[in-house]
Design an enzyme around this catalytic site. Structure first.
Site, PDB file in Angstrom:
ATOM      1  N   ASN A  85      -0.822 -17.420  23.120  1.00  0.00           N
ATOM      2  CA  ASN A  85      -1.667 -16.250  23.386  1.00  0.00           C
ATOM      3  C   ASN A  85      -3.032 -16.676  23.935  1.00  0.00           C
ATOM      4  O   ASN A  85      -3.758 -15.865  24.514  1.00  0.00           O
ATOM      5  CB  ASN A  85      -1.845 -15.404  22.123  1.00  0.00           C
ATOM      6  CG  ASN A  85      -0.546 -14.729  21.718  1.00  0.00           C
ATOM      7  OD1 ASN A  85       0.335 -14.522  22.564  1.00  0.00           O
ATOM      8  ND2 ASN A  85      -0.396 -14.402  20.452  1.00  0.00           N
ATOM      9  N   ARG A 144       0.839  -1.190   0.000  1.00  0.00           N
ATOM     10  CA  ARG A 144       0.000   0.000   0.000  1.00  0.00           C
ATOM     11  C   ARG A 144       0.876   1.242   0.000  1.00  0.00           C
ATOM     12  O   ARG A 144       1.938   1.270   0.606  1.00  0.00           O
ATOM     13  CB  ARG A 144      -0.897   0.035   1.244  1.00  0.00           C
ATOM     14  CG  ARG A 144      -2.029  -0.964   1.220  1.00  0.00           C
ATOM     15  CD  ARG A 144      -2.936  -0.787   2.424  1.00  0.00           C
ATOM     16  NE  ARG A 144      -2.285  -1.209   3.642  1.00  0.00           N
ATOM     17  CZ  ARG A 144      -1.734  -0.410   4.544  1.00  0.00           C
ATOM     18  NH1 ARG A 144      -1.760   0.906   4.367  1.00  0.00           N
ATOM     19  NH2 ARG A 144      -1.160  -0.877   5.619  1.00  0.00           N
ATOM     20  N   LYS A 186      -2.723 -10.426  13.066  1.00  0.00           N
ATOM     21  CA  LYS A 186      -4.187 -10.566  13.198  1.00  0.00           C
ATOM     22  C   LYS A 186      -4.638 -11.926  12.658  1.00  0.00           C
ATOM     23  O   LYS A 186      -5.454 -12.593  13.271  1.00  0.00           O
ATOM     24  CB  LYS A 186      -4.925  -9.449  12.441  1.00  0.00           C
ATOM     25  CG  LYS A 186      -4.949  -8.129  13.189  1.00  0.00           C
ATOM     26  CD  LYS A 186      -6.082  -7.218  12.772  1.00  0.00           C
ATOM     27  CE  LYS A 186      -5.951  -6.729  11.348  1.00  0.00           C
ATOM     28  NZ  LYS A 186      -4.684  -5.991  11.103  1.00  0.00           N
ATOM     29  N   THR A 187      -4.093 -12.325  11.501  1.00  0.00           N
ATOM     30  CA  THR A 187      -4.520 -13.592  10.908  1.00  0.00           C
ATOM     31  C   THR A 187      -4.135 -14.748  11.838  1.00  0.00           C
ATOM     32  O   THR A 187      -4.918 -15.681  12.049  1.00  0.00           O
ATOM     33  CB  THR A 187      -3.898 -13.762   9.507  1.00  0.00           C
ATOM     34  OG1 THR A 187      -4.186 -12.578   8.755  1.00  0.00           O
ATOM     35  CG2 THR A 187      -4.455 -14.973   8.782  1.00  0.00           C
ATOM     36  N   ASN A 188      -2.935 -14.678  12.427  1.00  0.00           N
ATOM     37  CA  ASN A 188      -2.506 -15.755  13.333  1.00  0.00           C
ATOM     38  C   ASN A 188      -3.416 -15.842  14.561  1.00  0.00           C
ATOM     39  O   ASN A 188      -3.785 -16.936  14.998  1.00  0.00           O
ATOM     40  CB  ASN A 188      -1.065 -15.529  13.800  1.00  0.00           C
ATOM     41  CG  ASN A 188      -0.071 -15.662  12.654  1.00  0.00           C
ATOM     42  OD1 ASN A 188      -0.387 -16.255  11.629  1.00  0.00           O
ATOM     43  ND2 ASN A 188       1.108 -15.105  12.821  1.00  0.00           N
ATOM     44  N   HIS A 224     -10.550  -1.846  11.891  1.00  0.00           N
ATOM     45  CA  HIS A 224      -9.463  -2.709  11.408  1.00  0.00           C
ATOM     46  C   HIS A 224      -9.236  -3.803  12.457  1.00  0.00           C
ATOM     47  O   HIS A 224      -8.267  -3.764  13.213  1.00  0.00           O
ATOM     48  CB  HIS A 224      -8.213  -1.834  11.224  1.00  0.00           C
ATOM     49  CG  HIS A 224      -7.098  -2.498  10.482  1.00  0.00           C
ATOM     50  ND1 HIS A 224      -5.793  -2.074  10.564  1.00  0.00           N
ATOM     51  CD2 HIS A 224      -7.074  -3.550   9.617  1.00  0.00           C
ATOM     52  CE1 HIS A 224      -5.018  -2.813   9.804  1.00  0.00           C
ATOM     53  NE2 HIS A 224      -5.776  -3.730   9.216  1.00  0.00           N
ATOM     54  N   SER A 272      -1.257  -3.361  10.620  1.00  0.00           N
ATOM     55  CA  SER A 272      -0.978  -4.327   9.555  1.00  0.00           C
ATOM     56  C   SER A 272       0.252  -5.177   9.895  1.00  0.00           C
ATOM     57  O   SER A 272       1.244  -4.663  10.410  1.00  0.00           O
ATOM     58  CB  SER A 272      -0.700  -3.586   8.253  1.00  0.00           C
ATOM     59  OG  SER A 272      -1.745  -2.684   8.008  1.00  0.00           O
ATOM     60  N   ALA A 273       0.166  -6.472   9.562  1.00  0.00           N
ATOM     61  CA  ALA A 273       1.284  -7.406   9.720  1.00  0.00           C
ATOM     62  C   ALA A 273       1.763  -7.526  11.170  1.00  0.00           C
ATOM     63  O   ALA A 273       2.948  -7.653  11.436  1.00  0.00           O
ATOM     64  CB  ALA A 273       2.443  -7.029   8.784  1.00  0.00           C
ATOM     65  N   CYS A 274       0.809  -7.470  12.125  1.00  0.00           N
ATOM     66  CA  CYS A 274       1.140  -7.697  13.547  1.00  0.00           C
ATOM     67  C   CYS A 274       0.508  -8.993  14.046  1.00  0.00           C
ATOM     68  O   CYS A 274       0.379  -9.193  15.242  1.00  0.00           O
ATOM     69  CB  CYS A 274       0.643  -6.543  14.409  1.00  0.00           C
ATOM     70  SG  CYS A 274       1.641  -5.067  14.283  1.00  0.00           S
ATOM     71  N   TYR A 324      -1.750  -3.649  -6.851  1.00  0.00           N
ATOM     72  CA  TYR A 324      -1.431  -4.459  -5.670  1.00  0.00           C
ATOM     73  C   TYR A 324      -2.388  -4.241  -4.507  1.00  0.00           C
ATOM     74  O   TYR A 324      -2.643  -3.091  -4.106  1.00  0.00           O
ATOM     75  CB  TYR A 324      -0.009  -4.155  -5.188  1.00  0.00           C
ATOM     76  CG  TYR A 324       0.572  -5.299  -4.365  1.00  0.00           C
ATOM     77  CD1 TYR A 324       1.215  -6.357  -4.994  1.00  0.00           C
ATOM     78  CD2 TYR A 324       0.437  -5.339  -2.992  1.00  0.00           C
ATOM     79  CE1 TYR A 324       1.715  -7.429  -4.264  1.00  0.00           C
ATOM     80  CE2 TYR A 324       0.936  -6.406  -2.252  1.00  0.00           C
ATOM     81  CZ  TYR A 324       1.580  -7.442  -2.906  1.00  0.00           C
ATOM     82  OH  TYR A 324       2.078  -8.502  -2.181  1.00  0.00           O
ATOM     83  N   ASN A 363       6.182  -8.504   2.110  1.00  0.00           N
ATOM     84  CA  ASN A 363       4.728  -8.268   2.052  1.00  0.00           C
ATOM     85  C   ASN A 363       4.055  -9.216   1.052  1.00  0.00           C
ATOM     86  O   ASN A 363       3.021  -8.907   0.479  1.00  0.00           O
ATOM     87  CB  ASN A 363       4.435  -6.802   1.696  1.00  0.00           C
ATOM     88  CG  ASN A 363       2.964  -6.433   1.912  1.00  0.00           C
ATOM     89  OD1 ASN A 363       2.316  -6.919   2.829  1.00  0.00           O
ATOM     90  ND2 ASN A 363       2.439  -5.564   1.039  1.00  0.00           N
ATOM     91  N   ASP A 368      -9.357  -9.355   9.430  1.00  0.00           N
ATOM     92  CA  ASP A 368      -8.821  -8.017   9.129  1.00  0.00           C
ATOM     93  C   ASP A 368      -9.789  -6.870   9.418  1.00  0.00           C
ATOM     94  O   ASP A 368      -9.362  -5.821   9.852  1.00  0.00           O
ATOM     95  CB  ASP A 368      -8.396  -7.973   7.649  1.00  0.00           C
ATOM     96  CG  ASP A 368      -7.517  -6.780   7.327  1.00  0.00           C
ATOM     97  OD1 ASP A 368      -6.658  -6.428   8.157  1.00  0.00           O
ATOM     98  OD2 ASP A 368      -7.695  -6.177   6.249  1.00  0.00           O
TER      99      ASP A 368
END
Ligand code: OXD
Ligand code: MN
Length: 602
Positions: free
Chosen positions: A514, A77, A272-274, A246, A268-270, A217, A383, A293
């Site tokens: 976690n 982005r 969230k998906t995990n 978010h 972003s990329a911290c 992208y 990314n 997300d």
């Protein structure tokens, strides 16, 4: 030009007129109206295989999956080329790039004039949120990128199904996207067309329009995601009394079978998906994923805050994803996936940093070049992404597509903080939790172009995504409980998985562990687990650490609320708050004053 209006499915004249207008402006060679079918998916994939944008992976290893390599200038982005074109600069606020709507529109009309020559325009009607939910909103994206059309198919509810709930309504968000590289007669195409020099992503929140030029992208081009579901939706949510955030949404079940839902905001990329798909390292506990997300939330008649995931698929960061860190993501990626900017193995499968402990001896890297570990360069772009349907996730929550949404019991705020912020702490009230959310900070990551590893404040993880004045957004948060009673609202928490020891190593194992923090939160929302009051909020007196190998000293350090560090933190928050001037709600200034007072007394 023959425009294949789907008149058998809809007679919506506003939609037809709008599309016809964009065809006249962009002058594509042909128009394809996306129906959302499987046959269409195959057709789009085939076209892109022929043009070299994607390559098929080995069907025996990764059935019906593809790999795209982007232009190295188009990999993330671009926040500095992203604009909020509200009427006045003050409507966009100090954290957004504002541009005048009139001059920007005439600039865009110039850029888009003839911009799709030699290409096909794809028309993608899509719905954010479950089709029949009250909170769902419809958008239509026109794009000259088959990669975007195909990715929208994986990540949104799209195609003919969306035209029924749209009916005759003019109420759809208008999304116009072009790669910005028209083809002259006979001109050969490139495998990843884009136009970085002229790149612009412009939002017109007042007229609910998004115009994006020059990038193919992710969030720059899949306009349903950051542009609509966050920037434009945050303005709609402010106007209509709901929230566009978010946040991931997860369901968590305890060993007794009691289930709750949590939402969590992280930059972003911290991870969230995990977190959203986690396999708990605590026997008997289960986590299921509603979304990874974005969450749209609204107080319903029973007084509770409900969330839906506006998306229908994942556009996740690949590096770091493995069967140790996120087995459910690995399960999601078995088939029907579009990978972008990961590496390719000689067998025709994919690889990225962190996928396996041992690096493969030989790969083709994300730039399409021969790669060996000795070369010292990353094989996948940091990314690099995977795009897949949510329904493929082995731990997808049964309610992920429920139009009623799921009731939220807790909201977590987190970021990458090497010091200061304890592993977990609970806010004293909604206003105090709003204060915590408004002050979260994180080390920057590769999800956006720019320097990686700088600490920046990222309120509610919305810094790049709030479509209006951030101070007014804080006020909106404070207003949300007005229609209900405080005990029905979710409890709010700060978390930090990323605190480091003096030698730079992480103190907390994270990932499945976690769950130990989630368990404490679960019990706190039932008024059960013990907590100690500190100047910053409530911290656990103990966590369930069974079978965990973390030393007592490390646990102490993870939980420490160091008064000196916090005085510096409070001073830095005070400085950050000056940015919002008179738009900063008095309640948040009062929370900061209170924090100062408690720190002085401690
Ligand atoms: C994302 C992001 O792609 O936040 O989700 O950058
Ligand atoms: Mn995101």
């Amino acid at each position: 030009m023959n425009i294949p209006f789907p008149s058998q499915v809809t007679q919506n004249e506003a939609l037809f007129d709008w599309v016809a207008g964009k065809v006249a402006l962009c002058q594509p060679d042909s128009v394809h109206w996306c129906d959302g079918s499987d046959a269409e998916y195959q057709m789009l994939a085939q076209r892109m295989v022929e043009s070299g944008t994607i390559e098929p992976l080995n069907p025996e290893l990764r059935p019906n999956s593809f790999l795209a390599h982007s232009d190295p200038r188009d990999v993330a982005r671009v926040e500095e080329q992203t604009f909020i074109c509200s009427k006045r600069p003050v409507d966009a606020g100090p954290t957004n790039n504002w541009r005048d709507p009139k001059t920007t529109k005439s600039h865009l009309l110039g850029l888009f004039d003839g911009c799709m020559k030699g290409r096909t325009m794809y028309v993608v009607p899509f719905c954010l949120g479950p089709l029949d939910s009250r909170i769902a909103r419809i958008g239509v994206e026109v794009t000259d990128s088959p990669y975007v059309a195909l990715s929208m198919r994986l990540t949104t509810r799209c195609g003919h199904d969306v035209l029924r709930p749209l009916g005759q309504s003019e109420n759809f968000v208008r999304c116009v996207h072009s790669l910005g590289l028209p083809l002259e007669e006979g001109q050969a195409d490139v495998s990843w067309p884009c136009n970085p020099e002229e790149r612009i992503i412009a939002h017109f929140p007042d007229t609910r329009q998004i115009w994006s030029f020059g990038s193919g992208y992710g969030g720059n081009a899949l306009l349903a995601k950051k542009c609509f579901a966050l920037r434009v939706a945050s303005v709609m949510a402010r106007d209509e009394g709901w929230m566009a955030e978010h946040m991931l949404i997860l369901g968590i079940t305890n060993p007794q079978g009691k289930k709750k839902y949590f939402a969590a905001a992280f930059p972003s990329a911290c991870g969230k998906t995990n977190l959203a798909m986690m396999t708990p390292n605590l026997p008997g506990w289960k986590v299921e994923c509603v979304g990874d997300d974005i969450a749209w939330l609204r107080v319903k008649a029973d007084g509770r805050l409900y969330a839906v995931n506006p998306e229908f698929g994942f556009f996740g960061v690949a590096p770091g994803t493995s069967s140790q860190t996120n087995p459910a993501a690995i399960g999601t990626l078995k088939r029907d996936v579009v990978f972008t900017n990961v590496a390719r193995t000689p067998e025709g499968d994919v690889w990225w940093e962190g996928l396996t402990d041992k690096k493969p001896p030989h790969l083709t890297d994300w730039r399409g070049q021969d790669w060996t570990p000795e070369g010292g360069t990353p094989a996948a772009h940091p990314n690099a992404r995977f795009t897949a349907r949510a329904s493929q996730c082995p731990v997808i929550d049964p309610a992920y597509d429920d139009p009623r949404g799921v009731p939220i019991s807790a909201i977590l705020f987190g970021g990458r903080r090497p010091s200061t912020i304890p592993l977990v702490y609970q806010a004293r009230s909604w206003a105090h939790g709003t204060f915590i959310g408004s002050t979260i900070a994180s080390e920057t990551t590769a999800a956006a172009s720019g320097q990686v590893g700088q600490i920046r404040r990222d309120p509610m993880a919305m810094l790049p995504f709030c479509g209006y004045h951030m101070g007014d957004y804080f006020a909106h948060w404070l207003d949300i409980p007005e229609s209900t009673t405080p005990d029905k609202m979710p409890r709010l928490f700060g978390v930090n998985w990323f605190r480091r020891a003096a030698d730079g190593s992480f103190l907390w194992p994270g990932f499945g562990d976690n769950a130990r923090v989630l368990k404490w939160i679960f019990e706190r929302t039932d008024g059960q687990a013990d907590a100690l009051e500190t100047p910053i909020g409530w911290v656990p007196t103990e966590l369930d650490l069974s079978k965990l190998n973390v030393s007592d000293e490390d646990m102490d350090q993870l939980m420490t609320v160091d008064t000196e560090e916090w005085r510096r933190e409070a001073a830095s928050i005070r400085e950050f708050y000056t940015r919002f001037g008179e738009h900063l709600p008095a309640e948040l200034r009062a929370e900061l004053d209170e924090l100062d007072r408690r720190l002085a007394a401690s």
